[in-house]
Design a protein around this motif. Sequence first.
Motif, PDB file in Angstrom:
ATOM      1  N   SER A 155       7.373  61.989  14.338  1.00 54.33           N
ATOM      2  CA  SER A 155       6.215  62.071  13.552  1.00 54.33           C
ATOM      3  C   SER A 155       6.555  61.947  12.154  1.00 54.33           C
ATOM      4  CB  SER A 155       5.272  63.355  14.025  1.00 54.33           C
ATOM      5  OG  SER A 155       6.145  64.344  13.744  1.00 54.33           O
ATOM      6  N   GLY A 156       7.591  62.353  11.790  1.00 57.10           N
ATOM      7  CA  GLY A 156       7.931  62.134  10.421  1.00 57.10           C
ATOM      8  C   GLY A 156       8.387  60.484  10.051  1.00 57.10           C
ATOM      9  N   LEU A 157       8.759  59.706  10.939  1.00 59.01           N
ATOM     10  CA  LEU A 157       9.206  58.344  10.882  1.00 59.01           C
ATOM     11  C   LEU A 157       7.872  57.224  11.035  1.00 59.01           C
ATOM     12  CD1 LEU A 157      12.364  57.976  12.662  1.00 59.01           C
ATOM     13  CD2 LEU A 157      12.031  58.407  10.313  1.00 59.01           C
ATOM     14  N   GLU A 176       4.443  52.816   8.712  1.00 60.70           N
ATOM     15  CA  GLU A 176       3.465  52.421   8.328  1.00 60.70           C
ATOM     16  C   GLU A 176       3.164  52.035   6.852  1.00 60.70           C
ATOM     17  OE1 GLU A 176      -1.696  53.726   8.833  1.00 60.70           O
ATOM     18  OE2 GLU A 176      -0.024  54.178  10.397  1.00 60.70           O
ATOM     19  N   GLY A 177       3.480  52.972   6.144  1.00 56.04           N
ATOM     20  CA  GLY A 177       3.167  53.112   4.570  1.00 56.04           C
ATOM     21  C   GLY A 177       4.373  51.984   4.172  1.00 56.04           C
ATOM     22  N   ALA A 178       5.718  51.763   4.327  1.00 55.78           N
ATOM     23  CA  ALA A 178       6.537  50.653   4.199  1.00 55.78           C
ATOM     24  C   ALA A 178       5.959  49.482   4.462  1.00 55.78           C
ATOM     25  CB  ALA A 178       7.952  51.053   4.751  1.00 55.78           C
ATOM     26  N   ALA A 179       5.378  49.130   5.731  1.00 56.01           N
ATOM     27  CA  ALA A 179       4.900  47.873   5.871  1.00 56.01           C
ATOM     28  C   ALA A 179       3.765  47.511   4.997  1.00 56.01           C
ATOM     29  CB  ALA A 179       4.411  47.755   7.378  1.00 56.01           C
ATOM     30  N   ARG A 180       2.819  48.494   4.857  1.00 57.76           N
ATOM     31  CA  ARG A 180       2.027  48.123   3.844  1.00 57.76           C
ATOM     32  C   ARG A 180       2.334  47.614   2.638  1.00 57.76           C
ATOM     33  NH1 ARG A 180      -3.593  49.135   5.446  1.00 57.76           N
ATOM     34  NH2 ARG A 180      -3.800  50.557   7.139  1.00 57.76           N
ATOM     35  N   ASN A 181       3.271  48.396   1.790  1.00 54.78           N
ATOM     36  CA  ASN A 181       3.778  48.162   0.657  1.00 54.78           C
ATOM     37  C   ASN A 181       4.443  46.677   0.721  1.00 54.78           C
ATOM     38  OD1 ASN A 181       2.513  50.544  -0.234  1.00 54.78           O
ATOM     39  ND2 ASN A 181       4.490  51.548  -0.065  1.00 54.78           N
ATOM     40  N   TYR A 207      14.099  56.743  18.655  1.00 55.94           N
ATOM     41  CA  TYR A 207      15.132  55.324  18.376  1.00 55.94           C
ATOM     42  C   TYR A 207      13.930  54.374  18.232  1.00 55.94           C
ATOM     43  CZ  TYR A 207      18.714  58.311  21.169  1.00 55.94           C
ATOM     44  OH  TYR A 207      19.467  59.008  21.264  1.00 55.94           O
ATOM     45  N   LYS A 208      12.900  54.135  19.066  1.00 55.12           N
ATOM     46  CA  LYS A 208      11.920  53.183  18.635  1.00 55.12           C
ATOM     47  C   LYS A 208      11.333  53.111  17.172  1.00 55.12           C
ATOM     48  CE  LYS A 208      10.441  52.431  23.568  1.00 55.12           C
ATOM     49  NZ  LYS A 208       9.368  52.058  24.457  1.00 55.12           N
ATOM     50  N   ILE A 213      11.840  50.865  11.500  1.00 58.98           N
ATOM     51  CA  ILE A 213      12.174  50.822  10.106  1.00 58.98           C
ATOM     52  C   ILE A 213      13.305  49.795   9.761  1.00 58.98           C
ATOM     53  CG2 ILE A 213      13.404  52.276   8.354  1.00 58.98           C
ATOM     54  CD1 ILE A 213      11.690  54.689   9.595  1.00 58.98           C
ATOM     55  N   ASP A 214      14.230  49.602  10.642  1.00 67.28           N
ATOM     56  CA  ASP A 214      15.247  48.780  10.339  1.00 67.28           C
ATOM     57  C   ASP A 214      14.885  47.263  10.180  1.00 67.28           C
ATOM     58  OD1 ASP A 214      17.073  50.847  10.450  1.00 67.28           O
ATOM     59  OD2 ASP A 214      17.905  50.485  12.540  1.00 67.28           O
ATOM     60  N   VAL A 215      13.932  46.870  11.117  1.00 69.90           N
ATOM     61  CA  VAL A 215      13.480  45.446  11.068  1.00 69.90           C
ATOM     62  C   VAL A 215      12.721  45.343   9.735  1.00 69.90           C
ATOM     63  CG1 VAL A 215      11.554  44.027  12.002  1.00 69.90           C
ATOM     64  CG2 VAL A 215      13.078  45.468  13.594  1.00 69.90           C
TER      65      VAL A 215
END
Length: 259
Positions: A109-111, A116-121, A209-210, A215-217
């Motif tokens: 739940s932390g990741l 979502e935030g990184a993808a939007r940015n 892991y998922k 985030i790695d992608v």
Amino acid sequence: MTAYCCLDSVSRIGKMEISVDYYREVFNRVGWFIPPYVRYGYLMDILKEVNQSEDSNLENLLCHIYNEDNLAAMVVDRYPIVPFISEYSEIISESVKAHFLGLHHIATSGLIPVVEGAARNIAESKGIKADYIKQVFIQLIDHTQNDVVDNQLGMVSEIVPMLESFQNFATKNLYANSKSYPFRDNTNRHGILHGAYSDEDYGSPLNFYKAISAIDVLCFIVSIRAPISFFAPDVTHKSERLSKMYRLLKSLDKVEIYG
């Protein structure tokens, strides 16, 4: 982490030739995708295991990828330097610690908000405008694929299937309706963050892991246009110290508190 090696456009299992598209098909079928920063040989091992039985323990297979040494190297030398991801590097670091402590609900739940935030940015930086998160991922992946193909960036025949496999995971699994999530692990944004899932519905290492591989992608997508290696960072003295701490945290998780 084991160095990222792009898959050959055609590889072999025994005498059978398989394409990168086949990796995409098989991994998507079991609720995963082609990840960056993972040794080609090990991805083939996972493919063989999954082909033998779709009941194969994906969690056990992925734990060898996202282990103490590999995650420590990423936490020390990759997440803090990647634009848009670096803004969340402390949250990622805390989530990794929670994972090794066995706090898998908290780790996952932390990741997910970071994904979502990184993808939007990242999408906004490319001029992409979308109100709904699923559309953010669809448009971000489409934009990245077009950029890679039109400008022949890297190994196009290998990068495109990886991006397509992640798009499939994001739209059909991570951001699907929580009631229609097709796998037992329930790695689903809506179910987790909206509270539709309770303790027993998720909270496995596989959820983590998922999420960390998503985030790695995003790191990889940024690296396509940034001066950042396509390879995973090497193990350093600093990352070795951190991996030792992760092992200590993991040992604490095994301590029996309630007698």
